[in-house]
Motif scaffolding. Sequence first.
Motif, PDB file in Angstrom:
ATOM      1  N   SER A  10       4.676  -1.491  -2.268  1.00  0.00           N
ATOM      2  CA  SER A  10       5.610  -2.059  -1.302  1.00  0.00           C
ATOM      3  C   SER A  10       4.973  -1.992   0.085  1.00  0.00           C
ATOM      4  O   SER A  10       4.072  -1.183   0.333  1.00  0.00           O
ATOM      5  CB  SER A  10       6.925  -1.281  -1.306  1.00  0.00           C
ATOM      6  N   ALA A  11       5.457  -2.836   0.979  1.00  0.00           N
ATOM      7  CA  ALA A  11       4.973  -2.805   2.359  1.00  0.00           C
ATOM      8  C   ALA A  11       5.262  -1.448   2.995  1.00  0.00           C
ATOM      9  O   ALA A  11       4.460  -0.942   3.783  1.00  0.00           O
ATOM     10  CB  ALA A  11       5.610  -3.932   3.170  1.00  0.00           C
ATOM     11  N   ASP A  12       6.385  -0.839   2.624  1.00  0.00           N
ATOM     12  CA  ASP A  12       6.717   0.488   3.155  1.00  0.00           C
ATOM     13  C   ASP A  12       5.684   1.529   2.735  1.00  0.00           C
ATOM     14  O   ASP A  12       5.312   2.397   3.524  1.00  0.00           O
ATOM     15  CB  ASP A  12       8.104   0.930   2.689  1.00  0.00           C
ATOM     16  N   GLU A  13       5.206   1.440   1.499  1.00  0.00           N
ATOM     17  CA  GLU A  13       4.187   2.383   1.028  1.00  0.00           C
ATOM     18  C   GLU A  13       2.877   2.199   1.791  1.00  0.00           C
ATOM     19  O   GLU A  13       2.213   3.175   2.144  1.00  0.00           O
ATOM     20  CB  GLU A  13       3.933   2.206  -0.463  1.00  0.00           C
ATOM     21  N   VAL A  14       2.506   0.956   2.029  1.00  0.00           N
ATOM     22  CA  VAL A  14       1.279   0.691   2.779  1.00  0.00           C
ATOM     23  C   VAL A  14       1.434   1.173   4.216  1.00  0.00           C
ATOM     24  O   VAL A  14       0.537   1.802   4.764  1.00  0.00           O
ATOM     25  CB  VAL A  14       0.900  -0.806   2.732  1.00  0.00           C
ATOM     26  N   ASN A  15       2.583   0.909   4.830  1.00  0.00           N
ATOM     27  CA  ASN A  15       2.822   1.389   6.195  1.00  0.00           C
ATOM     28  C   ASN A  15       2.797   2.903   6.270  1.00  0.00           C
ATOM     29  O   ASN A  15       2.305   3.469   7.238  1.00  0.00           O
ATOM     30  CB  ASN A  15       4.152   0.864   6.728  1.00  0.00           C
ATOM     31  N   ALA A  16       3.309   3.566   5.247  1.00  0.00           N
ATOM     32  CA  ALA A  16       3.315   5.029   5.232  1.00  0.00           C
ATOM     33  C   ALA A  16       1.896   5.588   5.146  1.00  0.00           C
ATOM     34  O   ALA A  16       1.633   6.704   5.583  1.00  0.00           O
ATOM     35  CB  ALA A  16       4.151   5.539   4.062  1.00  0.00           C
ATOM     36  N   ALA A  17       0.982   4.806   4.588  1.00  0.00           N
ATOM     37  CA  ALA A  17      -0.416   5.229   4.438  1.00  0.00           C
ATOM     38  C   ALA A  17      -1.318   4.419   5.370  1.00  0.00           C
ATOM     39  O   ALA A  17      -2.470   4.140   5.046  1.00  0.00           O
ATOM     40  CB  ALA A  17      -0.835   5.048   2.987  1.00  0.00           C
ATOM     41  N   ILE A  39       0.026  -6.502   6.255  1.00  0.00           N
ATOM     42  CA  ILE A  39       0.505  -5.404   5.404  1.00  0.00           C
ATOM     43  C   ILE A  39       1.108  -5.957   4.126  1.00  0.00           C
ATOM     44  O   ILE A  39       0.895  -5.417   3.033  1.00  0.00           O
ATOM     45  CB  ILE A  39       1.527  -4.528   6.163  1.00  0.00           C
ATOM     46  N   GLY A  40       1.830  -7.057   4.224  1.00  0.00           N
ATOM     47  CA  GLY A  40       2.414  -7.688   3.035  1.00  0.00           C
ATOM     48  C   GLY A  40       1.354  -8.150   2.045  1.00  0.00           C
ATOM     49  O   GLY A  40       1.503  -7.979   0.837  1.00  0.00           O
ATOM     50  N   ILE A  41       0.276  -8.711   2.551  1.00  0.00           N
ATOM     51  CA  ILE A  41      -0.821  -9.169   1.689  1.00  0.00           C
ATOM     52  C   ILE A  41      -1.496  -7.976   1.020  1.00  0.00           C
ATOM     53  O   ILE A  41      -1.759  -7.995  -0.188  1.00  0.00           O
ATOM     54  CB  ILE A  41      -1.828 -10.012   2.489  1.00  0.00           C
ATOM     55  N   ILE A  42      -1.764  -6.930   1.795  1.00  0.00           N
ATOM     56  CA  ILE A  42      -2.368  -5.724   1.216  1.00  0.00           C
ATOM     57  C   ILE A  42      -1.461  -5.161   0.135  1.00  0.00           C
ATOM     58  O   ILE A  42      -1.922  -4.814  -0.958  1.00  0.00           O
ATOM     59  CB  ILE A  42      -2.634  -4.665   2.308  1.00  0.00           C
ATOM     60  N   ALA A  43      -0.170  -5.087   0.419  1.00  0.00           N
ATOM     61  CA  ALA A  43       0.795  -4.555  -0.549  1.00  0.00           C
ATOM     62  C   ALA A  43       0.806  -5.387  -1.827  1.00  0.00           C
ATOM     63  O   ALA A  43       0.812  -4.829  -2.936  1.00  0.00           O
ATOM     64  CB  ALA A  43       2.187  -4.513   0.077  1.00  0.00           C
ATOM     65  N   ASP A  44       0.789  -6.709  -1.696  1.00  0.00           N
ATOM     66  CA  ASP A  44       0.785  -7.583  -2.877  1.00  0.00           C
ATOM     67  C   ASP A  44      -0.449  -7.340  -3.737  1.00  0.00           C
ATOM     68  O   ASP A  44      -0.348  -7.227  -4.958  1.00  0.00           O
ATOM     69  CB  ASP A  44       0.832  -9.056  -2.463  1.00  0.00           C
ATOM     70  N   VAL A  45      -1.602  -7.275  -3.112  1.00  0.00           N
ATOM     71  CA  VAL A  45      -2.851  -7.069  -3.859  1.00  0.00           C
ATOM     72  C   VAL A  45      -2.847  -5.717  -4.566  1.00  0.00           C
ATOM     73  O   VAL A  45      -3.296  -5.603  -5.708  1.00  0.00           O
ATOM     74  CB  VAL A  45      -4.083  -7.197  -2.937  1.00  0.00           C
TER      75      VAL A  45
END
Length: 75
Positions: free
Chosen positions: A16-23, A6-12
């Motif tokens: 934020s990791a929270d936004e990626v987790n929310a989606a 999730i951190g890698i996806i968020a960086d790319v």
Amino acid sequence: MKEKVIGIIADVLGMSADEVNAAYSDSNLWDSLKKVEIVFALEDEFGIMFEQEEIAEMKTPESIVECVEKSSKRG
């Protein structure tokens, strides 16, 4: 492992990791270019190579986490 992916996806994606987790199940987070960037970043980070079929399955953050876990076990 999920948090790292999730951190890698968020960086790319510049999120934020929270936004990626929310989606986590959202299939509209990236375009095809960003997907390629995510795939390359994950392959570099984890020292794995994805099969074409796996890349085609990567439509949500959830499916990416599953593919990374599967590829890591495959060795």
